[in-house]
Design a protein around this motif. Sequence first.
Motif, PDB file in Angstrom:
ATOM      1  N   SER A 145     -10.672   4.242  -4.839  1.00  0.00           N
ATOM      2  CA  SER A 145      -9.309   3.726  -4.926  1.00  0.00           C
ATOM      3  C   SER A 145      -8.521   4.281  -6.083  1.00  0.00           C
ATOM      4  O   SER A 145      -7.313   4.084  -6.152  1.00  0.00           O
ATOM      5  CB  SER A 145      -9.325   2.201  -5.018  1.00  0.00           C
TER       6      SER A 145
ATOM      7  N   MET B  76       0.820  -1.208   0.000  1.00  0.00           N
ATOM      8  CA  MET B  76       0.000   0.000   0.000  1.00  0.00           C
ATOM      9  C   MET B  76       0.856   1.262   0.000  1.00  0.00           C
ATOM     10  O   MET B  76       0.504   2.270  -0.624  1.00  0.00           O
ATOM     11  CB  MET B  76      -0.938   0.000   1.205  1.00  0.00           C
TER      12      MET B  76
ATOM     13  N   SER C  33      -9.959  -2.510   5.834  1.00  0.00           N
ATOM     14  CA  SER C  33     -11.398  -2.291   6.018  1.00  0.00           C
ATOM     15  C   SER C  33     -12.069  -3.511   6.616  1.00  0.00           C
ATOM     16  O   SER C  33     -12.932  -3.406   7.496  1.00  0.00           O
ATOM     17  CB  SER C  33     -12.043  -1.946   4.670  1.00  0.00           C
TER      18      SER C  33
ATOM     19  N   LEU D 126      -5.710  -2.065   1.362  1.00  0.00           N
ATOM     20  CA  LEU D 126      -6.844  -1.197   1.689  1.00  0.00           C
ATOM     21  C   LEU D 126      -8.079  -2.024   2.010  1.00  0.00           C
ATOM     22  O   LEU D 126      -8.828  -1.709   2.938  1.00  0.00           O
ATOM     23  CB  LEU D 126      -7.130  -0.261   0.517  1.00  0.00           C
TER      24      LEU D 126
ATOM     25  N   PHE E  23     -14.719   1.011  -2.176  1.00  0.00           N
ATOM     26  CA  PHE E  23     -13.350   0.805  -2.643  1.00  0.00           C
ATOM     27  C   PHE E  23     -13.235   1.140  -4.122  1.00  0.00           C
ATOM     28  O   PHE E  23     -12.287   1.790  -4.557  1.00  0.00           O
ATOM     29  CB  PHE E  23     -12.956  -0.654  -2.404  1.00  0.00           C
TER      30      PHE E  23
END
Length: 316
Positions: A227, A121, A180, A176, A223
């Motif tokens: 994203s 990430m 979550s 990510l 997302f």
Amino acid sequence: MKTSQTNSAVAVPQPRLWPRVRIGGILGYAAIWAFFGVFLIYPLIRLFYDAFTTDQGQFTLLNFSDFFTDSYYLKATMNSLLLGVGTVMTTSILGIAIAYLLLRYEFRGRELFSYLTIIPMIMPPLVGVMGFVFIMGRAGTVNVLLMDYLGFTKPVNFMYGIHGVLLVETLHLFPLMTLSIVDALGKIDPSSMKLQRASGRGASGSSGYTFLSRRQGTCLVRFWSSSGLLQIFATPLVVGIGDLLASQAYLNIVQFVDRRLFKMGIVISAIMIILAIIFLIIAKQYVAIKDYSSLSYSKLRGGSYRLLPPLQQLHF
């Protein structure tokens, strides 16, 4: 003799119409809006102004008409949307698996493993795609081993195509999704996470998995909308893919020769922003209509991890 008491009037301050605001707060508030105005609002206004006007400054929709009547740009739009859907699916599968593993099992090297899952990430996308090319490209380590030791006569195409972009973006974005889902799974009672065996009591999941599926669906939409999958251009260009919206916007803007292509790059950028806003609105509406109040869950208590058994005995 009577004692007379004199009632002295006490002055009560009248409430001010406007609250007292410190100068520092005003300056900070103004600085924030100035920052957004200069670096966000003005560029967006200028982008859409150029997209909806001619070189003489006259309003026109011809720029967008040229885009939607060009089969190549329509193909790039479809490829971008399909890439977004595919990336959401692959990151969901990988993110759920890693989140479940981190939350429910204790194994040697667990802390190191958790840190390693965050590295993609924070790693620049260009570094990730170059690493994949060095390992799985035509002259990468994997193909060298296949040709030297397994008798392959030509390299296998692991990277060069839309599947290569999907592979790189999955690795780059799955943290990510994991972060979550960790929040959602961490609040579900471990006892409610056990699925009923299909051979015995049916294949329906428990209320914990009902909660997970709804929460996961929300994460998917959010997302996808936030994203930035429609805005990647370095990864596709490295693996030889140019028929994506972001790639076309970049290539058209940086060519500095054809004014029509430059204008089309601006139009594509405006379309990507419109799509991102649409996805964001859909996500917010989807989240707003969800009601999780009827689903009971509790935070994962310390010490409720299970030891990770051998791979052949691992059952979720």
